[in-house]
Scaffold this active site. Structure first.
Site, mmCIF file in Angstrom:
data_model
loop_
_atom_site.group_PDB
_atom_site.id
_atom_site.type_symbol
_atom_site.label_atom_id
_atom_site.label_comp_id
_atom_site.label_asym_id
_atom_site.label_seq_id
_atom_site.Cartn_x
_atom_site.Cartn_y
_atom_site.Cartn_z
ATOM 1 N N PRO A 70 0.824 -1.211 0.000
ATOM 2 C CA PRO A 70 0.000 0.000 0.000
ATOM 3 C C PRO A 70 0.861 1.264 0.000
ATOM 4 C CG PRO A 70 0.190 -0.872 2.206
ATOM 5 C CD PRO A 70 0.955 -1.816 1.321
ATOM 6 N N CYS A 108 1.243 29.261 -16.133
ATOM 7 C CA CYS A 108 0.653 29.819 -17.347
ATOM 8 C C CYS A 108 0.030 28.761 -18.246
ATOM 9 C CB CYS A 108 1.718 30.574 -18.109
ATOM 10 S SG CYS A 108 2.489 31.789 -17.057
ATOM 11 N N GLU A 109 -0.887 27.999 -17.731
ATOM 12 C CA GLU A 109 -1.720 27.149 -18.579
ATOM 13 C C GLU A 109 -3.025 26.881 -17.852
ATOM 14 O OE1 GLU A 109 -0.220 22.989 -19.074
ATOM 15 O OE2 GLU A 109 1.697 23.895 -18.564
#
Ligand code: LLP
Length: 421
Positions: free
Chosen positions: A276, A346-347
């Protein structure tokens, strides 16, 4: 369950107010709770009590040395998927006999490193890997203990990018070819076949796909034993999901998972391993970020944070949901408003949540991204020349920076300029 709770109107990590850490280390940062890490490890360990077992933490989820050491001291083994992870586990004090090596592209150098340093087993994923392992083990002069990862062709019903158990996925060998591949392995001089490995995907919120896969492993155990292989260890992988949206998600409890393991493979007399990652680290960590601006857009308001997709990529990459809560507890009954919660990169993909209902926030307020302990810091980058954000570990009323923020000089000076420039 975790140890990030409001106390007297402010969000705490165990006994430390998050605003105090923010003032000391600056935002954004990751913060982990020792108590939550240990609780999750213990709950899983106890879920398998009664069976000879080892919980091998999949350290790809969060691999800071302090986190590894915390879990190793509690008795955890580690599941590693690269030479780098192997070295990290060793550096944190995990003995080789508690390290399993997974992954489809282990290089000869990585294999040599693990054989020399000590390893519990390799989970082999292909015939060519088996050949390289056999050759390198011969060169080192040791016998490599192996399981072979079988692909059971089970639909894990999780996000496509993190499902691994269907025949079209790149993982494991098709279960239908297991006998042939086990026979090949048994014929190799420097390998010792000890068991079977399976891992069908991550963030599973239903036990049924696990159960189907483990039934197939149980059946295969009988077949391989009849073929003369001494199958004595089953690595059942990781993948148990966590509640990301606490208001409406309730994945199976570890105790239910443990009972299912017992039901499907308990009668085989094998040692059980699980791997896990998310279940141990996920809800043990938050990312704390500050609101830089509140910007009114066309019909919507944007909360612009100082944390971005480079710090926590899960929403951009998997459309993942993280609960985002204010560090100062809202007054009871305060009217919530919808925000698009975004970072400065910047996207447009740098969006954490759209039209998320939050109490009204202003610049300077802190927010906590919950469930960010797994696949948060480890997947971060310096995109937009944004420094990797610090990691902080809390234990009771103490906290420590366990990875500091690099300086801009350190970042820039990692580049080198060719002499012709
Ligand atoms: N074992 C193997 C062979 C694995 O490939 C993985 C995860 C695990 C164990 C641990 O799975 P877990 O218990 O954490 O679900 N970056 C993605 C998750 C990628 C999981 C990759 N393998 C995310 O942020 O959701």
């Amino acid at each position: 369950m975790d140890h990030f709770l409001y106390r007297d109107g402010a969000l705490f990590a165990e006994d430390v107010p998050l605003s105090e850490i923010a003032a000391a280390v600056g935002t954004p940062f990751y913060v982990y709770s020792t108590a939550t890490l240990l609780r999750h490890y213990t709950v899983l360990d106890e879920a398998l009590a009664g069976t000879d077992h080892l919980v091998c933490y999949a350290m790809k989820a969060a691999s800071n040395q302090a986190i590894l050491k915390t879990l190793a001291q509690a008795g955890a083994g580690m599941d590693v998927v690269s030479g780098g992870e192997y070295l990290r586990a060793k550096a944190a004090g995990v003995p080789g006999e508690r390290i399993v090596f997974s992954g489809i592209g282990k290089t000869a150098d990585e294999i040599r490193m693990a054989l020399t340093g000590g390893i519990r087993q390799f989970n082999v994923e292909s015939e060519p890997e088996m050949e390289v392992l056999n050759r390198v083990a011969g060169e080192v002069g040791v016998t490599a203990p192996i399981t072979i990862r079988v692909n059971p062709d089970v639909d894990a019903k999780t996000h496509a990018k993190i499902a691994t158990g269907k025949s079209e996925n790149k993982f494991g060998i098709p279960i239908a070819r297991a006998r042939e591949v086990y026979a090949m392995a048994a014929a190799m001089e420097h390998l010792e076949v000890i068991g079977i490995d399976v891992h069908i995907g991550s963030q599973l919120t239903d036990l049924a796909p696990f159960e189907l896969a483990y039934q197939k492993v149980a059946e295969l155990t009988g077949i391989l034993r009849a073929d003369g292989h001494n199958i004595r260890r089953l690595d059942l992988g990781g993948g148990l999901g966590i509640p990301y949206a606490r208001s409406n998600e309730a994945p199976p409890l570890p105790v239910e998972y443990g009972a299912m393991v017992q039901r499907t493979v308990g009668h085989l007399g094998c040692e059980i391993e699980i791997e896990p990652g998310r279940l141990i680290a996920g809800n043990a960590g938050c990312m704390i970020s500050e609101v830089i601006y509140v910007k009114s857009g066309e019909g919507r308001d944007f909360l612009i944070l100082d944390g971005a997709m480079n710090d926590l990529i899960r929403p951009a990459m998997y459309e993942a949901h993280h609960d985002i809560v204010p560090v100062i507890e809202p007054e009871p009954g305060v009217e919530q408003v919808p925000y698009d919660i975004v970072g400065p990169v910047c996207e447009s993909g740098d969006t954490f949540a759209k039209q998320r209902m939050m109490p009204p926030l202003t610049a300077g307020d802190l927010v906590a991204f919950r469930s960010a302990g797994a696949y948060g810091a480890v997947m971060s980058s310096e995109y937009n020349t944004r420094p990797l954000i610090p990691e902080v570990l809390v234990k009771g009323d103490q906290y420590a920076v366990i990875r500091r923020r690099p300086t801009f000089d350190e970042m820039i000076n990692r580049d080198s300029i060719p002499e012709w420039l």
